[in-house]
Design a protein around this motif. Sequence first.
Motif, PDB file in Angstrom:
ATOM      1  N   ILE A  21       0.882  -1.158   0.000  1.00 49.56           N
ATOM      2  CA  ILE A  21       0.000   0.000   0.000  1.00 49.56           C
ATOM      3  C   ILE A  21       0.919   1.206   0.000  1.00 49.56           C
ATOM      4  O   ILE A  21       1.791   1.337   0.861  1.00 49.56           O
ATOM      5  CB  ILE A  21      -0.926   0.009   1.225  1.00 49.56           C
ATOM      6  N   LEU A  22       0.752   2.060  -0.993  1.00 48.34           N
ATOM      7  CA  LEU A  22       1.655   3.190  -1.212  1.00 48.34           C
ATOM      8  C   LEU A  22       0.908   4.492  -0.979  1.00 48.34           C
ATOM      9  O   LEU A  22      -0.130   4.730  -1.597  1.00 48.34           O
ATOM     10  CB  LEU A  22       2.182   3.136  -2.654  1.00 48.34           C
ATOM     11  N   ASN A  54      -3.262  -2.512  -4.445  1.00 44.79           N
ATOM     12  CA  ASN A  54      -3.133  -3.566  -5.462  1.00 44.79           C
ATOM     13  C   ASN A  54      -1.812  -3.467  -6.213  1.00 44.79           C
ATOM     14  O   ASN A  54      -1.749  -3.651  -7.420  1.00 44.79           O
ATOM     15  CB  ASN A  54      -4.321  -3.576  -6.426  1.00 44.79           C
ATOM     16  N   LEU A  55      -0.770  -3.168  -5.454  1.00 45.75           N
ATOM     17  CA  LEU A  55       0.591  -3.177  -5.975  1.00 45.75           C
ATOM     18  C   LEU A  55       1.366  -4.298  -5.298  1.00 45.75           C
ATOM     19  O   LEU A  55       1.034  -4.719  -4.194  1.00 45.75           O
ATOM     20  CB  LEU A  55       1.282  -1.835  -5.698  1.00 45.75           C
ATOM     21  N   ARG A  56       2.411  -4.758  -5.966  1.00 45.55           N
ATOM     22  CA  ARG A  56       3.302  -5.782  -5.411  1.00 45.55           C
ATOM     23  C   ARG A  56       4.738  -5.294  -5.499  1.00 45.55           C
ATOM     24  O   ARG A  56       5.112  -4.585  -6.429  1.00 45.55           O
ATOM     25  CB  ARG A  56       3.186  -7.092  -6.200  1.00 45.55           C
ATOM     26  N   LEU A  57       5.528  -5.686  -4.511  1.00 40.14           N
ATOM     27  CA  LEU A  57       6.955  -5.354  -4.510  1.00 40.14           C
ATOM     28  C   LEU A  57       7.679  -6.339  -5.418  1.00 40.14           C
ATOM     29  O   LEU A  57       7.832  -7.509  -5.082  1.00 40.14           O
ATOM     30  CB  LEU A  57       7.525  -5.423  -3.095  1.00 40.14           C
ATOM     31  N   LEU A  58       8.110  -5.865  -6.558  1.00 39.69           N
ATOM     32  CA  LEU A  58       8.823  -6.722  -7.498  1.00 39.69           C
ATOM     33  C   LEU A  58      10.262  -6.921  -7.047  1.00 39.69           C
ATOM     34  O   LEU A  58      10.757  -8.040  -6.964  1.00 39.69           O
ATOM     35  CB  LEU A  58       8.787  -6.115  -8.902  1.00 39.69           C
ATOM     36  N   PHE A  66      10.761  -1.198  -6.717  1.00 41.21           N
ATOM     37  CA  PHE A  66      10.090  -1.359  -7.997  1.00 41.21           C
ATOM     38  C   PHE A  66       8.767  -2.071  -7.730  1.00 41.21           C
ATOM     39  O   PHE A  66       8.756  -3.217  -7.259  1.00 41.21           O
ATOM     40  CB  PHE A  66      10.968  -2.168  -8.957  1.00 41.21           C
ATOM     41  N   LEU A  67       7.676  -1.375  -8.007  1.00 44.00           N
ATOM     42  CA  LEU A  67       6.344  -1.892  -7.735  1.00 44.00           C
ATOM     43  C   LEU A  67       5.616  -2.162  -9.044  1.00 44.00           C
ATOM     44  O   LEU A  67       5.721  -1.381 -10.003  1.00 44.00           O
ATOM     45  CB  LEU A  67       5.531  -0.882  -6.912  1.00 44.00           C
ATOM     46  N   VAL A  68       4.861  -3.249  -9.064  1.00 44.04           N
ATOM     47  CA  VAL A  68       4.056  -3.591 -10.235  1.00 44.04           C
ATOM     48  C   VAL A  68       2.618  -3.837  -9.780  1.00 44.04           C
ATOM     49  O   VAL A  68       2.374  -4.138  -8.606  1.00 44.04           O
ATOM     50  CB  VAL A  68       4.606  -4.842 -10.961  1.00 44.04           C
ATOM     51  N   PRO A  69       1.662  -3.728 -10.699  1.00 41.85           N
ATOM     52  CA  PRO A  69       0.282  -4.053 -10.339  1.00 41.85           C
ATOM     53  C   PRO A  69       0.172  -5.506  -9.896  1.00 41.85           C
ATOM     54  O   PRO A  69       0.944  -6.360 -10.340  1.00 41.85           O
ATOM     55  CB  PRO A  69      -0.502  -3.822 -11.632  1.00 41.85           C
ATOM     56  N   ALA A  70      -0.785  -5.789  -9.037  1.00 43.85           N
ATOM     57  CA  ALA A  70      -0.970  -7.155  -8.531  1.00 43.85           C
ATOM     58  C   ALA A  70      -1.231  -8.137  -9.659  1.00 43.85           C
ATOM     59  O   ALA A  70      -0.841  -9.299  -9.576  1.00 43.85           O
ATOM     60  CB  ALA A  70      -2.109  -7.176  -7.520  1.00 43.85           C
ATOM     61  N   THR A  71      -1.892  -7.705 -10.702  1.00 39.34           N
ATOM     62  CA  THR A  71      -2.074  -8.532 -11.901  1.00 39.34           C
ATOM     63  C   THR A  71      -1.335  -7.818 -13.033  1.00 39.34           C
ATOM     64  O   THR A  71      -1.890  -6.963 -13.712  1.00 39.34           O
ATOM     65  CB  THR A  71      -3.567  -8.708 -12.250  1.00 39.34           C
TER      66      THR A  71
END
Length: 98
Positions: A21-22, A54-58, A66-71
Motif C-alpha cells: 500500500i503506497l 493492489n501493488l506488489r513489490l517486485l 520497484f512496484l508492479v500491479p498485482a495482476t
Amino acid sequence: MTGRGLARHQAESLEHLPTVILDTKERLYLHSPGVEETILPATPGQTFHYRYRNLRLLIEGHDRLFLVPATWSASDSTTVVPFDGSARLQFQFVNERP
C-alpha cells in the motif's frame, strides 16, 4: 536460471510477492489495471494525500523500490519509488500454509 528467466518466473508468480500500500504526497496517475487510487482525507498535519492499492513489490534496489500491479503483464508499467521517506509504504506478506 538466468536473469531474464528469473524475471519471467517472478512475473508469472506475483501472488508470492508482498502486497504494497503506497501513500504519496502527489498524485501519480497510475493507469495499470487493478491499481486503486484513493484521495486521503485532508487533516491537520497530514503529509500524504493519495493512497494506491493492489501493488506488489517486485524488487528492492539500493535506494528504490520497484512496484508492479498485482495482476501485471508485460504491457503494464512498473512504478519506481525512492526509498527515502518521500512516500509511505505498508507491506502485507502472505504466510503460506504447509
